[in-house]
Design an enzyme around this catalytic site. Sequence first.
Site, PDB file in Angstrom:
ATOM      1  N   ASP A   1     -14.360  -9.501  10.115  1.00 18.19           N
ATOM      2  CA  ASP A   1     -12.816  -9.629  10.170  1.00 18.19           C
ATOM      3  C   ASP A   1     -11.874  -9.101  11.175  1.00 18.19           C
ATOM      4  O   ASP A   1     -10.892  -9.344  11.571  1.00 18.19           O
ATOM      5  CB  ASP A   1     -12.345  -8.657   8.916  1.00 18.19           C
ATOM      6  CG  ASP A   1     -12.421  -9.347   7.488  1.00 18.19           C
ATOM      7  OD1 ASP A   1     -12.578 -10.557   7.552  1.00 18.19           O
ATOM      8  OD2 ASP A   1     -12.323  -8.491   6.706  1.00 18.19           O
TER       9      ASP A   1
ATOM     10  N   ARG B   1     -18.119  -1.278   3.424  1.00 20.21           N
ATOM     11  CA  ARG B   1     -18.451  -2.623   2.883  1.00 20.21           C
ATOM     12  C   ARG B   1     -20.047  -2.973   2.679  1.00 20.21           C
ATOM     13  O   ARG B   1     -20.493  -3.412   1.539  1.00 20.21           O
ATOM     14  CB  ARG B   1     -17.950  -3.641   3.411  1.00 20.21           C
ATOM     15  CG  ARG B   1     -17.788  -5.061   2.601  1.00 20.21           C
ATOM     16  CD  ARG B   1     -17.309  -6.207   3.660  1.00 20.21           C
ATOM     17  NE  ARG B   1     -17.985  -6.541   4.503  1.00 20.21           N
ATOM     18  CZ  ARG B   1     -17.978  -7.765   5.201  1.00 20.21           C
ATOM     19  NH1 ARG B   1     -17.087  -8.578   4.950  1.00 20.21           N
ATOM     20  NH2 ARG B   1     -18.992  -7.996   6.073  1.00 20.21           N
TER      21      ARG B   1
ATOM     22  N   GLU C   1       0.829  -1.257   0.169  1.00 21.21           N
ATOM     23  CA  GLU C   1      -0.048  -0.187   0.085  1.00 21.21           C
ATOM     24  C   GLU C   1       0.781   1.182   0.084  1.00 21.21           C
ATOM     25  O   GLU C   1       0.640   2.406  -0.623  1.00 21.21           O
ATOM     26  CB  GLU C   1      -0.876  -0.050   1.206  1.00 21.21           C
ATOM     27  CG  GLU C   1      -1.867  -1.008   1.275  1.00 21.21           C
ATOM     28  CD  GLU C   1      -1.065  -2.361   1.853  1.00 21.21           C
ATOM     29  OE1 GLU C   1      -0.124  -2.544   2.075  1.00 21.21           O
ATOM     30  OE2 GLU C   1      -2.251  -3.348   1.516  1.00 21.21           O
TER      31      GLU C   1
END
Lengths: 308, 276
Positions: free
Chosen positions: A113, A163, A54
């Site tokens: 997650d 999301r 990243e």
Amino acid sequence: MEYKATRDAYGKALVEIGIDKNIVVLDADLSSSTKSAEFRKAYPERFFNIGIAELNMVDIAAGFALEGFKVFASSFAVFITGRAFEGVRQSICYQNLDVVLCGSHAGISVGEDGGSHQAICDISLMRSLPNMQVIVPADYNETYRAVLALHKNKGPFYLRTSREKSLNFTTHDFEIGKAHILRQGIHACIFACGPVIEFALKAAQELDKEKISVCVVDVSTIKPLDTDTVYNSAKNVGHIFTLEEHSIIGGLGSAICEFLGENLPKRIKRIGINDKFGQSGTSADLFCEYGFSVENIASKIKKSLEDD
Amino acid sequence: MKTKELEEFSKTLRKAILVSLNAAKSGHSGGSLSSIDILNTLYFGGVLNIDPNNPRNDNQDRFVLSKGHAAPALYVCLAYKGFFDKDLLYTLRKLGSPLQGHPDSKKLKGVCASTGSLGHGLSQAVGMALALKLKNSPANVYCLIGDGEMQEGLVYEALMCASHYKLDNLCVILDFNGLQIDGAISDVMNISPVKEKFEAFGFSTYEVDGHNYDKLLDAFERFKNTKNSKPFALIAHTIKGKGVSFMENKYEYHGKPPTDEELDKALLELGVENGI
């Protein structure tokens, strides 16, 4: 009402603006999640996957921007603002480059997650950087319009998406630096950003039944803050709240407190994540656990009025 | 310029580095002097295709000083190349000067990318090389990194990417002087084997004495003639503080400017008069 994820709007809008050959899109192995993959399918020659790197991606974005390209780079919010922070600071913001950094899967609503992947201080990190403009759209429609606006305006920008599917309710145009009053109210005002605005609106509806009138403002640009709208919305109400799917430190709540503290001192209550990390769970369970339920928001407002 | 002229001119550039650092009363002498022969070759040996009046033209080469603390070396080259008035060199590191402690692309013409925090310059150079390829530009991107810089993990992300995207328009130059702030690279954090690292990442490599102009000119010619879908790494063996005997191979001069007495002594050694 329809429920759609803001990240889907990012992908769709990129395809729309992708006709502009000056646009390049980067991702760090999460293009199917961030939805930049939509652009890749449409314009593969102008899509660059940088792999799970990243920081490198952010610097490469700077390199493209230095050569005159309009760059959209995406990853999970936790990585693009955290792991890549130094590149965002040194290369993008220090050089004031025309780059849009899109952090998807922001906040606790990424869910299962767990805390390692839940960005809760991305807004504070990005907001503190000189030159950086911070956009947190409320829903799919606003995200779509925001991407079109970011294409036409000069960065750097941080765009925060989510999301999970959330209520798609906005109809207003998007303008950088402009907050939108979603409903008027005379007793309390909630300044909110992101998909959790849905909870603020529902809490306000609940409170209507008890003759408590609550104004809800969609502060989709956190920096630069729409100080006129914030001032005018705050001046006639006695109870001010902020609501964000983010730490109460450094995000929208802080931005509102900083501005009103210097210009219209009033008591402000921040609703957000109380200086702790997230954890695994469904987004619905996490919203309840971390105080974002409609009942909790409504009861906080009610209690504030009662205490007065 | 040819080899003999470059050698002679390097004295002027070294003098300008020392004079500007002395005026600034802070800054990095060692790495500026170790890299100046490389920069002299690039800017005055006919390697870089650049026009000070039109530096952002798509067809022109880019140079990124990833080891941004060697800024004085870059500034003297840009000044003598005509990017700005040489008198500005006296303002190095002073309030309001475009000659920031580390290169700032927003403030100074000719600086292709802001650098200073190590590793970022190379990644930006990779982005520029990708961008130039996308534009079908014939230009090359040259990027100078330090050997201490090779301790930054970001460097390897950049090398991997350069190779993956077959950036044969990218020439990475390593200023391999063997010293960093805290001492010898091999003591602080060993980076060897260097050549093998570049090759493992898919680079063509070439090693050279970084103070030998014949060799440097030949090395850059090799890069230009090697369009084999591989990025190119030029490993330049250098001496920190090169050209000033009391600074040579002294890590103590990494971040130290010459005092007035040291400046006089250095200029005497170089055989040049003070002044820019």
